[in-house]
Design an enzyme around this catalytic site. Structure first.
Site, PDB file in Angstrom:
ATOM      1  N   LYS A 261      10.330   9.085  41.714  1.00  0.00           N
ATOM      2  CA  LYS A 261      10.006   8.253  40.532  1.00  0.00           C
ATOM      3  C   LYS A 261       9.300   6.976  40.980  1.00  0.00           C
ATOM      4  CE  LYS A 261      11.444  10.765  37.264  1.00  0.00           C
ATOM      5  NZ  LYS A 261      10.475  11.300  36.313  1.00  0.00           N
TER       6      LYS A 261
ATOM      7  N   TYR B 235      14.999  12.269  44.504  1.00  0.00           N
ATOM      8  CA  TYR B 235      14.614  12.204  43.086  1.00  0.00           C
ATOM      9  C   TYR B 235      14.164  10.789  42.721  1.00  0.00           C
ATOM     10  CZ  TYR B 235      15.117  11.448  38.120  1.00  0.00           C
ATOM     11  OH  TYR B 235      14.879  11.045  36.826  1.00  0.00           O
TER      12      TYR B 235
ATOM     13  N   ARG C  17      31.993  10.651  43.606  1.00  0.00           N
ATOM     14  CA  ARG C  17      30.829  11.493  43.902  1.00  0.00           C
ATOM     15  C   ARG C  17      29.924  10.695  44.855  1.00  0.00           C
ATOM     16  NH1 ARG C  17      27.272  13.458  38.768  1.00  0.00           N
ATOM     17  NH2 ARG C  17      26.959  11.205  38.611  1.00  0.00           N
TER      18      ARG C  17
ATOM     19  N   ASP D  94      27.291   7.630  44.018  1.00  0.00           N
ATOM     20  CA  ASP D  94      27.552   6.956  42.733  1.00  0.00           C
ATOM     21  C   ASP D  94      27.798   5.465  42.942  1.00  0.00           C
ATOM     22  OD1 ASP D  94      27.231   9.011  40.981  1.00  0.00           O
ATOM     23  OD2 ASP D  94      29.360   9.304  40.549  1.00  0.00           O
TER      24      ASP D  94
ATOM     25  N   SER E 292      13.087   5.787  35.844  1.00  0.00           N
ATOM     26  CA  SER E 292      14.546   5.871  35.732  1.00  0.00           C
ATOM     27  C   SER E 292      15.194   4.629  36.316  1.00  0.00           C
ATOM     28  CB  SER E 292      15.021   7.101  36.513  1.00  0.00           C
ATOM     29  OG  SER E 292      16.417   7.103  36.631  1.00  0.00           O
TER      30      SER E 292
HETATM   31  P1  NAD Z   1      14.333  17.987  31.068  1.00  0.00           P
HETATM   32  O1  NAD Z   1      14.520  18.777  32.300  1.00  0.00           O
HETATM   33  O2  NAD Z   1      15.050  18.404  29.839  1.00  0.00           O
HETATM   34  O3  NAD Z   1      12.771  17.884  30.709  1.00  0.00           O
HETATM   35  C1  NAD Z   1      11.770  17.907  31.701  1.00  0.00           C
HETATM   36  C2  NAD Z   1      10.758  18.977  31.303  1.00  0.00           C
HETATM   37  O4  NAD Z   1       9.716  19.031  32.280  1.00  0.00           O
HETATM   38  C3  NAD Z   1      11.384  20.370  31.230  1.00  0.00           C
HETATM   39  O5  NAD Z   1      11.068  20.940  29.975  1.00  0.00           O
HETATM   40  C4  NAD Z   1      10.724  21.144  32.373  1.00  0.00           C
HETATM   41  O6  NAD Z   1      10.554  22.496  32.050  1.00  0.00           O
HETATM   42  C5  NAD Z   1       9.398  20.400  32.514  1.00  0.00           C
HETATM   43  N1  NAD Z   1       8.785  20.454  33.852  1.00  0.00           N
HETATM   44  C6  NAD Z   1       9.354  20.144  35.047  1.00  0.00           C
HETATM   45  N2  NAD Z   1       8.449  20.298  36.032  1.00  0.00           N
HETATM   46  C7  NAD Z   1       7.290  20.681  35.447  1.00  0.00           C
HETATM   47  C8  NAD Z   1       5.990  20.984  35.936  1.00  0.00           C
HETATM   48  N3  NAD Z   1       5.694  20.967  37.241  1.00  0.00           N
HETATM   49  N4  NAD Z   1       5.031  21.344  35.057  1.00  0.00           N
HETATM   50  C9  NAD Z   1       5.303  21.403  33.737  1.00  0.00           C
HETATM   51  N5  NAD Z   1       6.513  21.139  33.217  1.00  0.00           N
HETATM   52  C10 NAD Z   1       7.489  20.781  34.068  1.00  0.00           C
HETATM   53  O7  NAD Z   1      14.670  16.464  31.424  1.00  0.00           O
HETATM   54  P2  NAD Z   1      14.796  15.193  30.488  1.00  0.00           P
HETATM   55  O8  NAD Z   1      16.196  14.734  30.564  1.00  0.00           O
HETATM   56  O9  NAD Z   1      14.158  15.447  29.177  1.00  0.00           O
HETATM   57  O10 NAD Z   1      13.925  14.168  31.328  1.00  0.00           O
HETATM   58  C11 NAD Z   1      12.569  13.909  31.031  1.00  0.00           C
HETATM   59  C12 NAD Z   1      12.024  12.930  32.068  1.00  0.00           C
HETATM   60  O11 NAD Z   1      12.810  11.742  32.039  1.00  0.00           O
HETATM   61  C13 NAD Z   1      12.103  13.460  33.499  1.00  0.00           C
HETATM   62  O12 NAD Z   1      10.937  13.045  34.187  1.00  0.00           O
HETATM   63  C14 NAD Z   1      13.321  12.769  34.065  1.00  0.00           C
HETATM   64  O13 NAD Z   1      13.224  12.583  35.452  1.00  0.00           O
HETATM   65  C15 NAD Z   1      13.284  11.438  33.341  1.00  0.00           C
HETATM   66  N6  NAD Z   1      14.606  10.804  33.216  1.00  0.00           N
HETATM   67  C16 NAD Z   1      15.648  11.498  32.694  1.00  0.00           C
HETATM   68  C17 NAD Z   1      16.904  10.913  32.598  1.00  0.00           C
HETATM   69  C18 NAD Z   1      18.096  11.678  32.088  1.00  0.00           C
HETATM   70  O14 NAD Z   1      19.217  11.312  32.416  1.00  0.00           O
HETATM   71  N7  NAD Z   1      17.910  12.708  31.267  1.00  0.00           N
HETATM   72  C19 NAD Z   1      17.080   9.585  33.007  1.00  0.00           C
HETATM   73  C20 NAD Z   1      15.982   8.887  33.522  1.00  0.00           C
HETATM   74  C21 NAD Z   1      14.744   9.519  33.625  1.00  0.00           C
HETATM   75  C1  WQD Z   2      27.812   8.951  34.599  1.00  0.00           C
HETATM   76  C2  WQD Z   2      29.210   8.537  35.037  1.00  0.00           C
HETATM   77  C3  WQD Z   2      29.874   9.517  37.127  1.00  0.00           C
HETATM   78  C4  WQD Z   2      29.901  13.656  35.705  1.00  0.00           C
HETATM   79  C5  WQD Z   2      22.275  10.138  36.548  1.00  0.00           C
HETATM   80  C6  WQD Z   2      21.168  10.029  37.548  1.00  0.00           C
HETATM   81  C7  WQD Z   2      20.152   9.019  37.088  1.00  0.00           C
HETATM   82  C8  WQD Z   2      19.673   9.301  35.656  1.00  0.00           C
HETATM   83  C9  WQD Z   2      20.808   9.493  34.720  1.00  0.00           C
HETATM   84  C10 WQD Z   2      17.672  10.594  35.778  1.00  0.00           C
HETATM   85  C11 WQD Z   2      29.311   8.220  36.530  1.00  0.00           C
HETATM   86  C12 WQD Z   2      30.743  10.034  36.007  1.00  0.00           C
HETATM   87  C13 WQD Z   2      29.778  12.281  35.776  1.00  0.00           C
HETATM   88  C14 WQD Z   2      31.171  14.249  35.854  1.00  0.00           C
HETATM   89  C15 WQD Z   2      32.121  12.059  36.097  1.00  0.00           C
HETATM   90  N1  WQD Z   2      18.908  10.517  35.597  1.00  0.00           N
HETATM   91  N2  WQD Z   2      30.864  11.500  35.970  1.00  0.00           N
HETATM   92  N3  WQD Z   2      32.237  13.424  36.042  1.00  0.00           N
HETATM   93  O1  WQD Z   2      25.057   9.221  37.723  1.00  0.00           O
HETATM   94  O2  WQD Z   2      24.785   7.350  36.012  1.00  0.00           O
HETATM   95  O3  WQD Z   2      22.926   8.879  36.439  1.00  0.00           O
HETATM   96  O4  WQD Z   2      21.717  10.474  35.253  1.00  0.00           O
HETATM   97  O5  WQD Z   2      16.910   9.731  36.077  1.00  0.00           O
HETATM   98  O6  WQD Z   2      19.109   9.106  38.004  1.00  0.00           O
HETATM   99  O7  WQD Z   2      21.711   9.617  38.790  1.00  0.00           O
HETATM  100  O8  WQD Z   2      24.864   9.727  35.214  1.00  0.00           O
HETATM  101  O9  WQD Z   2      26.002  11.250  33.679  1.00  0.00           O
HETATM  102  O10 WQD Z   2      25.866  11.891  36.112  1.00  0.00           O
HETATM  103  O11 WQD Z   2      27.344   9.994  35.430  1.00  0.00           O
HETATM  104  O12 WQD Z   2      33.120  11.364  36.300  1.00  0.00           O
HETATM  105  O13 WQD Z   2      31.321  15.472  35.828  1.00  0.00           O
HETATM  106  O14 WQD Z   2      30.097   9.650  34.826  1.00  0.00           O
HETATM  107  O15 WQD Z   2      30.602   9.313  38.306  1.00  0.00           O
HETATM  108  O16 WQD Z   2      30.238   7.192  36.671  1.00  0.00           O
HETATM  109  P1  WQD Z   2      24.488   8.750  36.449  1.00  0.00           P
HETATM  110  P2  WQD Z   2      25.996  10.826  35.086  1.00  0.00           P
END
Ligand code: NAD
Ligand code: WQD
Length: 336
Positions: A152, A148, A291, A294, A124
């Site tokens: 990662k 979190y 928040r 942020d 991430s």
């Molecule tokens: P998500 O929660 O929709 O998907 C993650 C999946 O992993 C879920 O289906 C959950 O049930 C499963 N899971 C969690 N722990 C588990 C375990 N111990 N064993 C088996 N399954 C398990 O999330 P997503 O948005 O699809 O994210 C996927 C990956 O990408 C995650 O690792 C997340 O940290 C990373 N990521 C997400 C974002 C984002 O903003 N969505 C951004 C950067 C990185």
């Molecule tokens: C985006 C913008 C908020 C919600 C997060 C995780 C990051 C990654 C992606 C997993 C910011 C603003 C948000 C709301 C708002 N996930 N906001 N009102 O914070 O960039 O990243 O998700 O790896 O680790 O930190 O994403 O979508 O939460 O926020 O004003 O109700 O929207 O302040 O500027 P963020 P976000």
């Protein structure tokens, strides 16, 4: 080629499964469904007309994982499974480290045991913490600010150590920026449990009438309209990035970091406006305090992925909003 997809029932995993099936890969999904539903897997098969194998297994269940590797000859792993809520990770750090780090250790141990050395890992942009400047390149210093993000980074480091010990490993560490949108069919999309933490699902739920209004977290950031700027990337562009990374691992051992973002940022208020246009609905909002944790501005320099993976994000903000809205309005309560 047979790919094990952990967390494949989740948001990014389900869209990646769809692209993998479309490209002719065989897929085995393991997911404990703690943040997803098996219905997403049914819909992926319905959209593609192709089958995948699903196992409800927790990565903390070493024996269950071992059985999967024993009974199927897996060529590569895409590892999405993990918990991802920043605030929850601050409240429950041990739970996050156990799930995300121990789960990944168990997975890597099973891979080692069965000689599977190709891994694509969901990292991430959060590992960069508060960047000293933008756009962010892969060699920027890392300093995640919450458990979190640290989980990662720990897994990234475990991957680097694996390769240092055994040069047959080929690992892609994909640092995603802000994934949004949904498949154009409107059949799969993001379905957060409880109140969404992220901007896009929150806005979608306001537009569809599930929530009264959006709290805009801060309008006094040093950005052009005072609200936070982020690099929103369509989940299908992201999914394709995984296929490109997988292809490259065939010929390049090592650990390779790639930023997956578009390279441009939008403010919260720009997103609100774009979403209103796409949905034809008003998105009520109020300015709220910042928040905690942020940052003002975050966007990628995705050039390395362009050069080495021949990948770049193609989908514009309008389609991100159109697709997110189609998913939300067709499935106002998610997969239920
Ligand atoms: P998500 O929660 O929709 O998907 C993650 C999946 O992993 C879920 O289906 C959950 O049930 C499963 N899971 C969690 N722990 C588990 C375990 N111990 N064993 C088996 N399954 C398990 O999330 P997503 O948005 O699809 O994210 C996927 C990956 O990408 C995650 O690792 C997340 O940290 C990373 N990521 C997400 C974002 C984002 O903003 N969505 C951004 C950067 C990185
Ligand atoms: C985006 C913008 C908020 C919600 C997060 C995780 C990051 C990654 C992606 C997993 C910011 C603003 C948000 C709301 C708002 N996930 N906001 N009102 O914070 O960039 O990243 O998700 O790896 O680790 O930190 O994403 O979508 O939460 O926020 O004003 O109700 O929207 O302040 O500027 P963020 P976000």
């Amino acid at each position: 080629m047979k790919v094990l997809v952990t967390g494949g029932a989740g948001y990014i995993g389900s869209h990646t499964c769809l692209e993998l099936l479309g490209a002719g890969y065989e897929i085995i999904v393991v997911d404990n469904l703690c943040n997803s539903r098996e219905e997403s897997m049914k819909r992926v098969q319905e959209i593609t007309g192709k089958k995948l194998i699903f196992h409800k297994i927790d990565l903390l269940d070493e024996q269950g994982l071992d059985n999967i590797f024993k009974e199927s000859s897996i060529d590569a792993v895409i590892h999405f499974a993990g918990l991802k809520a920043v605030g929850e990770s601050v409240a429950m750090p041990l739970h996050y480290y156990h799930n995300n780090v121990t789960g990944s250790l168990n997975l890597c141990a099973a891979m080692l045991k069965y000689g599977v050395t190709k891994l694509v890992f969901s990292s991430s942009a959060t590992v960069y913490g508060d960047p000293h400047t933008v756009p962010i390149t892969e060699d920027f210093p890392v300093s995640p600010t919450n458990p979190y993000g640290r989980s990662k980074l720990m897994v990234e480091e475990i991957c680097r150590d694996l390769y240092a010990a055994d040069s047959s490993w080929s690992i892609a560490l994909l640092r995603y920026f802000n994934p949004v949108g949904a498949h154009q069919s409107g059949r799969i999309g993001e379905d957060p449990n409880d109140i969404p933490n992220n901007l896009f699902p929150f806005i979608s739920q306001v537009a569809v009438g599930r929530r009264a209004e959006l709290a805009v977290f801060g309008d006094d950031y040093p950005t052009y309209d005072g609200t936070g700027v982020r690099d929103y990337i369509h989940v299908l562009d992201l999914a394709i990035g995984h296929l490109k990374a997988l292809e490259r691992l065939d010929e390049h051992s090592g650990t390779h970091i790639y930023n997956l973002g578009t390279g441009r940022g939008y403010s919260v208020l720009e997103i609100v406006k774009a979403f209103e246009k796409a949905s034809g609905k008003q998105v009520r909002y109020q300015i709220a305090p910042r928040r905690p944790g942020d940052i003002a501005t975050c966007y990628a320099d995705p050039a390395k992925a362009g050069q080495e993976l021949n990948w770049s994000a193609k989908i514009e903000l309008k389609q991100m909003c159109d697709d997110a809205w189609r998913w939300q309005s067709n499935n106002p309560k998610g997969y239920i």
